[in-house]
Each structure stands twice: as structure tokens, then as C-alpha cells.
Design a protein around this motif. Sequence first.
Motif, PDB file in Angstrom:
ATOM      1  N   ASP A   1       0.629  -0.993   0.420  1.00 31.10           N
ATOM      2  CA  ASP A   1      -0.152  -0.049  -0.054  1.00 31.10           C
ATOM      3  C   ASP A   1       0.970   1.333  -0.160  1.00 31.10           C
ATOM      4  O   ASP A   1       0.463   2.070   0.555  1.00 31.10           O
ATOM      5  N   MET A   2       1.842   1.191  -0.797  1.00 30.32           N
ATOM      6  CA  MET A   2       2.716   2.026  -0.621  1.00 30.32           C
ATOM      7  C   MET A   2       2.945   3.746  -2.368  1.00 30.32           C
ATOM      8  O   MET A   2       3.065   4.245  -2.348  1.00 30.32           O
ATOM      9  N   ASP A   3       1.048   2.728  -3.505  1.00 27.89           N
ATOM     10  CA  ASP A   3       1.243   3.637  -4.359  1.00 27.89           C
ATOM     11  C   ASP A   3       1.725   3.564  -5.364  1.00 27.89           C
ATOM     12  O   ASP A   3       1.443   3.027  -6.602  1.00 27.89           O
ATOM     13  N   THR A   4       2.991   4.247  -5.268  1.00 30.87           N
ATOM     14  CA  THR A   4       4.087   3.925  -6.308  1.00 30.87           C
ATOM     15  C   THR A   4       4.500   3.029  -6.606  1.00 30.87           C
ATOM     16  O   THR A   4       4.991   2.201  -6.286  1.00 30.87           O
ATOM     17  N   TYR A   5       5.598   3.419  -8.100  1.00 28.31           N
ATOM     18  CA  TYR A   5       6.165   2.884  -8.569  1.00 28.31           C
ATOM     19  C   TYR A   5       7.522   2.069  -7.784  1.00 28.31           C
ATOM     20  O   TYR A   5       8.058   0.795  -7.262  1.00 28.31           O
ATOM     21  N   THR A   6       8.402   3.330  -7.324  1.00 26.76           N
ATOM     22  CA  THR A   6       9.959   3.033  -6.730  1.00 26.76           C
ATOM     23  C   THR A   6       9.781   2.100  -5.685  1.00 26.76           C
ATOM     24  O   THR A   6      10.317   1.354  -5.497  1.00 26.76           O
ATOM     25  N   PRO A   7       9.011   2.756  -4.574  1.00 27.12           N
ATOM     26  CA  PRO A   7       8.598   1.744  -3.469  1.00 27.12           C
ATOM     27  C   PRO A   7       8.349   0.260  -3.336  1.00 27.12           C
ATOM     28  O   PRO A   7       8.973  -0.988  -2.850  1.00 27.12           O
ATOM     29  N   THR A   8       7.160   0.215  -4.297  1.00 28.49           N
ATOM     30  CA  THR A   8       7.181  -1.231  -4.401  1.00 28.49           C
ATOM     31  C   THR A   8       7.433  -2.031  -5.564  1.00 28.49           C
ATOM     32  O   THR A   8       8.074  -3.334  -5.218  1.00 28.49           O
TER      33      THR A   8
ATOM     34  N   LYS B   1       3.354  -1.048 -12.952  1.00 29.57           N
ATOM     35  CA  LYS B   1       4.353  -2.455 -13.354  1.00 29.57           C
ATOM     36  C   LYS B   1       5.580  -2.536 -12.517  1.00 29.57           C
ATOM     37  O   LYS B   1       6.379  -3.283 -13.071  1.00 29.57           O
ATOM     38  N   ALA B   2       5.437  -2.634 -11.404  1.00 32.91           N
ATOM     39  CA  ALA B   2       6.261  -3.085 -10.828  1.00 32.91           C
ATOM     40  C   ALA B   2       5.835  -4.401 -10.734  1.00 32.91           C
ATOM     41  O   ALA B   2       6.889  -5.468 -10.556  1.00 32.91           O
ATOM     42  N   LEU B   3       4.830  -5.121  -9.941  1.00 31.61           N
ATOM     43  CA  LEU B   3       4.615  -6.511 -10.250  1.00 31.61           C
ATOM     44  C   LEU B   3       4.662  -6.864 -11.554  1.00 31.61           C
ATOM     45  O   LEU B   3       5.429  -8.110 -11.846  1.00 31.61           O
ATOM     46  N   ARG B   4       4.244  -7.071 -13.199  1.00 33.71           N
ATOM     47  CA  ARG B   4       5.266  -7.019 -14.636  1.00 33.71           C
ATOM     48  C   ARG B   4       6.594  -7.041 -14.459  1.00 33.71           C
ATOM     49  O   ARG B   4       7.080  -8.201 -15.118  1.00 33.71           O
ATOM     50  N   GLU B   5       7.185  -6.383 -13.853  1.00 34.02           N
ATOM     51  CA  GLU B   5       8.629  -6.149 -13.722  1.00 34.02           C
ATOM     52  C   GLU B   5       9.616  -7.263 -12.950  1.00 34.02           C
ATOM     53  O   GLU B   5      10.108  -8.094 -13.019  1.00 34.02           O
ATOM     54  N   ALA B   6       8.431  -7.451 -11.685  1.00 37.28           N
ATOM     55  CA  ALA B   6       9.269  -8.474 -10.780  1.00 37.28           C
ATOM     56  C   ALA B   6       8.815 -10.222 -10.568  1.00 37.28           C
ATOM     57  O   ALA B   6       9.928 -10.828 -10.498  1.00 37.28           O
TER      58      ALA B   6
END
Length: 223
Positions: free
Chosen positions: A153-160, A194-199
Motif C-alpha cells: 500500500d505504498m501506491d507508487t512504483y519505486t518503493p513497490t 508495473k512493479a508487479l510485471r517487472e518482478a
Amino acid sequence: MSDDQPERMTPLTLLQEHAVRDSFETFREAMTGAMLFPRKAGLRKYCAKQALATHGARRLYAEFGVWRGHGVNLFARMLEPEGGHVTGFDSFEGLEEDWTGHSRGGEAGRYNLDGVLPEVRSNVTLVKGWVQDTVPGWLVQQGETPFALAHFDMDTYTPTAFVLAQIRPRLVAGSVLLFDELYGYPGWRHHEYKALREALPEDSYRFVGFSEQAVAIEMTRAL
């Protein structure tokens, strides 16, 4: 303007409408095979129940992005009868970066609690600081214990993206990951999604639950 007049159409309203339709078309098939919840709280309860049923209370339960503590306290209440514990990570100084494309988001620093920690249940530990500074050391302390549930629940890309990369080696079959704002708003493809797709490879998980903007997945194998 009278109450019965339609809302004025603007580029922003059109963008929001497109984002909802885009989200629906992207996940339509996955949604038909998943649990659907009109409210995020229902999805959170379902995820905790599934994680407990699969892993019990002794594996890792964590929330990344605590704010006022509603989510972490809900998880803690469900884990308490089983002797479980939840760790919550937050700077309590607001968003790390601009949350682009979200009308309820805003500039970096929004949701700032001025560093003041919220009240939490006795089986919650809060870790204050940016996740880049706190999560790696905490993981070392956990030995090789895998994750049962991780709530993003950090909302944005970088920390996620950072946290996903850190916990990836601890994800096993049955680990549940809940993303609080994965889709449903104009900027959704640029942040948690985006973070999920990359990870994570698409064949390593399945979608198990959807709410208005929240989406839950369950790992089908270790990575």
C-alpha cells in the motif's frame, strides 16, 4: 447547476472512464475466476484467511505502507487467535514520490503523519523509515522464513518495485500478495502494476481477488 443535470465531461473525466474500461478489459478473464469484493476490507480479510489456511501464523506477514493503521490492525486481529504477528513498514512522512495519474493521490509527501506512529494492536511491530533503508536489514533478521502475506500500500512504483525485488526469494507456492491500488485509475500501468510485471513472471502466480482498485495474487511456485 441543478442536481439532475449530468456531470460536465472533461478530459479528466474521459481519462478516468478510459482507465476503468482499460482495467476491465485487461483483467476481465482473470476476474471471472477470482473472488470479487465491493470493498477493500473484504478482500483484505479474504487474503489473510487464505494465507492462514495455507501457511499458518508462523510465516511472515507484513504490510508495506501503513499510514493510519487500518490494514495492519485488520490483519493483526485475524492473526491474534493463532498467535500470529504482523510487521508494518512506513516512513509516516507521506508518499516518497509523486503519485502520477491518480486524482486522490498527489504530490510527494501527501499522507504525511509528521513521523507520528498510529496506534496498533499488541501483535503489530511498526518499522519507521523508507523501505529502502529498513526492509533489507529486517529480512536478514528473519532467517529463511518465507512470506505468507505481503500487503503493498505504498501506491507508487519505486518503493513497490524495491520491496518486491527484496522479498522475491522468500515467495513460495501459496504466498499471497495484495496490491491496494493495482488498477482502476488513469496512472495504474505506471505504478504497482508495473512493479508487479517487472518482478514476477506471469506464470508464477494466479489472480485470486479483486476489489475496486485492489488486486490479490497467490504464488503458484517459488522463484
